[in-house]
Write a protein that holds these residues in place. Structure first.
Motif, PDB file in Angstrom:
ATOM      1  N   TRP A   1       0.859  -1.199   0.000  1.00  0.00           N
ATOM      2  CA  TRP A   1       0.000   0.000   0.000  1.00  0.00           C
ATOM      3  C   TRP A   1       0.890   1.242   0.000  1.00  0.00           C
ATOM      4  O   TRP A   1       1.912   1.286   0.699  1.00  0.00           O
ATOM      5  CB  TRP A   1      -0.924  -0.012   1.228  1.00  0.00           C
ATOM      6  CG  TRP A   1      -1.785   1.206   1.326  1.00  0.00           C
ATOM      7  CD1 TRP A   1      -2.605   1.734   0.362  1.00  0.00           C
ATOM      8  CD2 TRP A   1      -1.915   2.072   2.453  1.00  0.00           C
ATOM      9  NE1 TRP A   1      -3.226   2.854   0.825  1.00  0.00           N
ATOM     10  CE2 TRP A   1      -2.816   3.093   2.100  1.00  0.00           C
ATOM     11  CE3 TRP A   1      -1.342   2.092   3.718  1.00  0.00           C
ATOM     12  CZ2 TRP A   1      -3.179   4.112   2.967  1.00  0.00           C
ATOM     13  CZ3 TRP A   1      -1.690   3.107   4.593  1.00  0.00           C
ATOM     14  CH2 TRP A   1      -2.607   4.100   4.218  1.00  0.00           C
ATOM     15  N   VAL A   2       0.479   2.228  -0.786  1.00  0.00           N
ATOM     16  CA  VAL A   2       1.321   3.400  -1.086  1.00  0.00           C
ATOM     17  C   VAL A   2       1.930   4.086   0.141  1.00  0.00           C
ATOM     18  O   VAL A   2       3.055   4.583   0.086  1.00  0.00           O
ATOM     19  CB  VAL A   2       0.516   4.458  -1.893  1.00  0.00           C
ATOM     20  CG1 VAL A   2       0.213   3.944  -3.270  1.00  0.00           C
ATOM     21  CG2 VAL A   2      -0.771   4.862  -1.193  1.00  0.00           C
ATOM     22  N   SER A   3       1.213   4.126   1.234  1.00  0.00           N
ATOM     23  CA  SER A   3       1.669   4.952   2.362  1.00  0.00           C
ATOM     24  C   SER A   3       2.684   4.270   3.273  1.00  0.00           C
ATOM     25  O   SER A   3       3.387   4.957   4.027  1.00  0.00           O
ATOM     26  CB  SER A   3       0.472   5.428   3.195  1.00  0.00           C
ATOM     27  OG  SER A   3      -0.317   6.317   2.434  1.00  0.00           O
ATOM     28  N   PHE A   4       2.778   2.938   3.232  1.00  0.00           N
ATOM     29  CA  PHE A   4       3.698   2.271   4.183  1.00  0.00           C
ATOM     30  C   PHE A   4       5.138   2.816   4.097  1.00  0.00           C
ATOM     31  O   PHE A   4       5.683   3.272   5.103  1.00  0.00           O
ATOM     32  CB  PHE A   4       3.737   0.756   3.969  1.00  0.00           C
ATOM     33  CG  PHE A   4       2.457   0.009   4.247  1.00  0.00           C
ATOM     34  CD1 PHE A   4       1.638   0.352   5.316  1.00  0.00           C
ATOM     35  CD2 PHE A   4       2.092  -1.069   3.452  1.00  0.00           C
ATOM     36  CE1 PHE A   4       0.469  -0.360   5.575  1.00  0.00           C
ATOM     37  CE2 PHE A   4       0.929  -1.785   3.705  1.00  0.00           C
ATOM     38  CZ  PHE A   4       0.117  -1.431   4.769  1.00  0.00           C
ATOM     39  N   PRO A   5       5.765   2.766   2.894  1.00  0.00           N
ATOM     40  CA  PRO A   5       7.175   3.187   2.873  1.00  0.00           C
ATOM     41  C   PRO A   5       7.358   4.655   3.216  1.00  0.00           C
ATOM     42  O   PRO A   5       8.332   5.024   3.866  1.00  0.00           O
ATOM     43  CB  PRO A   5       7.627   2.900   1.434  1.00  0.00           C
ATOM     44  CG  PRO A   5       6.438   2.492   0.681  1.00  0.00           C
ATOM     45  CD  PRO A   5       5.298   2.267   1.591  1.00  0.00           C
ATOM     46  N   GLN A   6       6.413   5.479   2.773  1.00  0.00           N
ATOM     47  CA  GLN A   6       6.553   6.923   3.024  1.00  0.00           C
ATOM     48  C   GLN A   6       6.459   7.196   4.521  1.00  0.00           C
ATOM     49  O   GLN A   6       7.164   8.027   5.071  1.00  0.00           O
ATOM     50  CB  GLN A   6       5.464   7.715   2.266  1.00  0.00           C
ATOM     51  CG  GLN A   6       5.303   7.332   0.809  1.00  0.00           C
ATOM     52  CD  GLN A   6       6.510   7.706  -0.056  1.00  0.00           C
ATOM     53  OE1 GLN A   6       7.390   8.444   0.370  1.00  0.00           O
ATOM     54  NE2 GLN A   6       6.556   7.175  -1.261  1.00  0.00           N
ATOM     55  N   GLN A   7       5.567   6.467   5.182  1.00  0.00           N
ATOM     56  CA  GLN A   7       5.408   6.672   6.628  1.00  0.00           C
ATOM     57  C   GLN A   7       6.646   6.195   7.391  1.00  0.00           C
ATOM     58  O   GLN A   7       7.048   6.816   8.370  1.00  0.00           O
ATOM     59  CB  GLN A   7       4.171   5.924   7.122  1.00  0.00           C
ATOM     60  CG  GLN A   7       2.876   6.526   6.595  1.00  0.00           C
ATOM     61  CD  GLN A   7       1.652   5.865   7.191  1.00  0.00           C
ATOM     62  OE1 GLN A   7       1.714   4.760   7.704  1.00  0.00           O
ATOM     63  NE2 GLN A   7       0.530   6.532   7.107  1.00  0.00           N
ATOM     64  N   VAL A   8       7.243   5.098   6.920  1.00  0.00           N
ATOM     65  CA  VAL A   8       8.476   4.616   7.560  1.00  0.00           C
ATOM     66  C   VAL A   8       9.568   5.678   7.401  1.00  0.00           C
ATOM     67  O   VAL A   8      10.273   6.027   8.358  1.00  0.00           O
ATOM     68  CB  VAL A   8       8.929   3.262   6.944  1.00  0.00           C
ATOM     69  CG1 VAL A   8      10.314   2.865   7.440  1.00  0.00           C
ATOM     70  CG2 VAL A   8       7.919   2.173   7.278  1.00  0.00           C
ATOM     71  N   LYS A   9       9.671   6.240   6.187  1.00  0.00           N
ATOM     72  CA  LYS A   9      10.702   7.263   5.944  1.00  0.00           C
ATOM     73  C   LYS A   9      10.457   8.493   6.809  1.00  0.00           C
ATOM     74  O   LYS A   9      11.396   9.093   7.332  1.00  0.00           O
ATOM     75  CB  LYS A   9      10.720   7.650   4.459  1.00  0.00           C
ATOM     76  CG  LYS A   9      11.315   6.564   3.574  1.00  0.00           C
ATOM     77  CD  LYS A   9      11.679   7.126   2.222  1.00  0.00           C
ATOM     78  CE  LYS A   9      10.751   6.668   1.141  1.00  0.00           C
ATOM     79  NZ  LYS A   9      10.874   7.338  -0.118  1.00  0.00           N
ATOM     80  N   LEU A  10       9.200   8.878   6.938  1.00  0.00           N
ATOM     81  CA  LEU A  10       8.889  10.056   7.771  1.00  0.00           C
ATOM     82  C   LEU A  10       9.271   9.824   9.226  1.00  0.00           C
ATOM     83  O   LEU A  10       9.505  10.773   9.976  1.00  0.00           O
ATOM     84  CB  LEU A  10       7.395  10.404   7.664  1.00  0.00           C
ATOM     85  CG  LEU A  10       7.001  11.099   6.358  1.00  0.00           C
ATOM     86  CD1 LEU A  10       5.492  11.174   6.220  1.00  0.00           C
ATOM     87  CD2 LEU A  10       7.592  12.508   6.306  1.00  0.00           C
ATOM     88  N   ALA A  11       9.334   8.560   9.622  1.00  0.00           N
ATOM     89  CA  ALA A  11       9.730   8.246  11.001  1.00  0.00           C
ATOM     90  C   ALA A  11      11.248   8.088  11.105  1.00  0.00           C
ATOM     91  O   ALA A  11      11.758   7.698  12.154  1.00  0.00           O
ATOM     92  CB  ALA A  11       9.030   6.974  11.458  1.00  0.00           C
ATOM     93  N   GLY A  12      11.966   8.361  10.005  1.00  0.00           N
ATOM     94  CA  GLY A  12      13.426   8.251  10.021  1.00  0.00           C
ATOM     95  C   GLY A  12      13.912   6.847   9.706  1.00  0.00           C
ATOM     96  O   GLY A  12      15.109   6.585   9.689  1.00  0.00           O
ATOM     97  N   GLY A  13      12.987   5.929   9.478  1.00  0.00           N
ATOM     98  CA  GLY A  13      13.356   4.538   9.235  1.00  0.00           C
ATOM     99  C   GLY A  13      13.619   4.256   7.762  1.00  0.00           C
ATOM    100  O   GLY A  13      13.515   5.143   6.915  1.00  0.00           O
ATOM    101  N   ARG A  14      13.970   2.986   7.491  1.00  0.00           N
ATOM    102  CA  ARG A  14      14.226   2.569   6.098  1.00  0.00           C
ATOM    103  C   ARG A  14      13.297   1.431   5.739  1.00  0.00           C
ATOM    104  O   ARG A  14      13.330   0.375   6.405  1.00  0.00           O
ATOM    105  CB  ARG A  14      15.661   2.063   5.955  1.00  0.00           C
ATOM    106  CG  ARG A  14      16.701   3.155   6.002  1.00  0.00           C
ATOM    107  CD  ARG A  14      18.075   2.543   5.797  1.00  0.00           C
ATOM    108  NE  ARG A  14      18.187   1.877   4.494  1.00  0.00           N
ATOM    109  CZ  ARG A  14      18.980   0.830   4.249  1.00  0.00           C
ATOM    110  NH1 ARG A  14      19.691   0.302   5.209  1.00  0.00           N
ATOM    111  NH2 ARG A  14      19.030   0.308   3.044  1.00  0.00           N
TER     112      ARG A  14
END
Ligand code: GLU
Length: 376
Positions: free
Chosen positions: A119-132
C-alpha cells in the motif's frame, strides 16, 4: 525557501492523487468511471448516521479523551482476547494509526520489512519516522518467508503484514502467518498487522488475524478500521490494538498531533459495532460476486491471480506494454481514451501492473471493464 529533507524525500499518496485528479476531470465535465479509489460503494448504515446526529443534538461536540471514548475502546477491546482499554487507541483512520505507530517504534535508520507490492503509504510513513523500508518481493502475491528471513538485519525493527492485501487482494494462509510469528519471535521484532480489509474475505475463508498467535502478542501491533467494513471512509476512524506500553506511546504522540478523533463520529462508530452481522453480510456477498465478474473479464485480457479478499485486482499488464510503454502510460491512456481510471502498479512498487478496484456499482463495473477491453 527550503523545505525539510524529511518532506522532500517523500511523494504525495498516489491513490489520493488519483482521487483528486478524477474529481478535477469530473468538474471539467468529463465522464470518468473510477476503478481507482479504494472505497466501498455502499451507503453508510442508517444506524451510524442516526447515532452520529443524535450525538450532535446531545452536544457531544467537545474535546474527548485523546485515545478515544472509553465505551468505544472497551467495545473494541472485546475483539482481542485478554485486552482492555489500555490496549486500544482510536485515531483518524488506519492511516494515522500506522503513521503514529512508525513514529513510536523507529529510530533513525531502523528497518521495516515490507512485502512488495505494498500500500502506497507504508514506505513513506516509515521514511517520515526516520526509518528505512526494506522491500521483499512476494511470490504470486503470497509472502516469501525465506526472503523475508534473509532481509532481517541487526537494524530490523518490524515486519509488516497486510492481509487481505491492498493492492493485490491476496489473503495469506494461517500457516504463513504462523511462520511470520515464529520469525518475529526468533529475531525479537514487532509485527505490524494492517487488517483494514478483514471484513472482506471470500470463498468461505475466515478472516485470520495475527492476534491468533498468543506467544507474539507482546510484540504485535494490529491496525483496523471502520472505513471499509462499515462504509465510513469519511468518518476517519481506525484503531490500534497493541501492548499497553505501545498504546501509551501512541497516546503521547497523538496528544500533540490531533488529540481525539471527532467525538460525534466516534458515537457513529459505536452504533456500527451494535449492528447485526446479517446487516453487513450482503456487502461481502456483493463484492464476492463482483470479484468473480471482474476476474472473469480481466483474466481474459491480462495475467491475473484470483484474489480472495479486499476489493482489488492487480493484473500483470506487461503483455500490453509495447515499445517501452509503462503501466503508468497505460493507465494514462485508459483514462484519456476511455475515461476509466485505474492506479498504475508503480505506485505500489510493482511496475507492469495496474490496480483495479471493483468496489463500484454494477453498471460502472460492467461498462468500465468493457471500455478497458475495447481500448486494448
Ligand atoms: N486505502 C485506499 C486506497 O488504497 C484509500 C486511499 C488511500 O488512503 O490510500 O485506495
Amino acid at each position: 525557501m527550503k523545505l525539510s529533507n524529511r518532506v522532500n524525500q517523500i511523494e504525495e499518496s498516489g491513490t489520493v492523487q488519483f482521487t483528486l485528479l478524477i474529481q478535477q476531470l469530473r468538474r471539467a465535465g468529463k465522464d470518468v468511471i473510477d476503478l481507482a479509489v479504494g472505497e466501498p460503494p455502499y451507503d453508510t448504515p442508517t444506524a451510524v448516521i442516526e447515532s452520529t446526529k443524535q450525538a450532535l443534538d446531545q452536544g457531544m461536540t467537545k474535546y474527548g479523551p485523546v485515545a478515544g471514548l472509553q465505551e468505544l475502546k472497551l467495545r473494541l477491546a472485546q475483539q482481542f482476547e485478554g485486552c482492555d482499554e489500555k490496549n486500544i487507541i482510536i485515531a483518524n483512520g488506519s492511516k494515522q494509526c500506522l503513521y503514529t505507530m512508525f513514529q513510536a517504534i523507529c529510530d533513525p535508520l531502523d528497518e521495516v520489512i515490507i512485502p512488495r507490492p505494498f500500500w502506497v503509504s507504508f514506505p513513506q510513513q516509515v521514511k517520515l519516522a526516520g526509518g528505512r523500508p526494506i522491500f521483499v518481493d512476494t511470490r504470486n502475491h503470497q509472502l516469501d518467508i525465506d526472503n523475508i528471513e534473509q532481509a532481517v538485519s541487526p537494524k530490523t525493527r518490524a515486519i509488516l503484514v497486510n492481509s487481505p492485501n491492498n493492492p493485490t487482494g491476496a489473503v495469506y494462509p494461517a500457516h504463513d502467518l504462523e511462520k511470520i510469528a515464529t520469525l518475529a519471535l526468533k529475531h525479537n521484532l514487532y509485527i505490524i498487522s494492517d487488517e483494514a480489509y478483514s471484513s472482506y474475505v471470500f470463498d468461505g475463508l475466515q478472516p485470520e488475524s495475527m492476534f491468533m498467535f498468543k506467544e507474539i502478542r507482546r510484540q504485535l501491533i494490529v491496525t483496523r478500521s471502520f472505513s471499509k467494513g462499515f462504509n465510513m471512509t469519511g468518518f476517519r476512524i481506525g484503531y490500534v490494538a497493541a501492548p499497553s506500553d505501545v498504546i501509551a506511546a501512541l497516546n503521547k504522540l497523538q496528544s500533540h498531533v490531533t488529540g481525539n478523533v471527532c467525538t460525534f463520529a466516534q458515537h457513529g462508530a459505536l452504533a456500527a459495532l451494535g449492528m447485526n452481522k446479517n446487516d453487513m453480510a450482503p456487502w461481502c456477498l456483493d463484492l464476492e460476486r463482483k470479484r468473480d465478474y471482474a476476474y472473469g473479464k480481466i483474466s481474459g485480457l491480462f495475467n491475473c491471480i484470483k484474489p480472495q479478499g479486499a476489493f482489488y485486482l492487480f493484473p500483470d499488464v506487461s503483455r500490453h506494454l509495447d515499445n517501452g510503454m509503462t503501466a503508468a502510460d497505460l493507465a494514462k491512456k485508459l483514462l484519456e481514451e476511455t475515461g476509466v481510471a485505474v492506479v498504475p502498479g508503480e505506485e505500489f512498487g510493482m511496475p507492469g501492473h495496474i490496480r483495479i478496484s471493483y468496489a463500484v456499482s454494477e453498471d460502472k463495473l460492467v461498462s468500465g471493464l468493457e471500455k478497458i477491453a475495447e481500448a486494448l
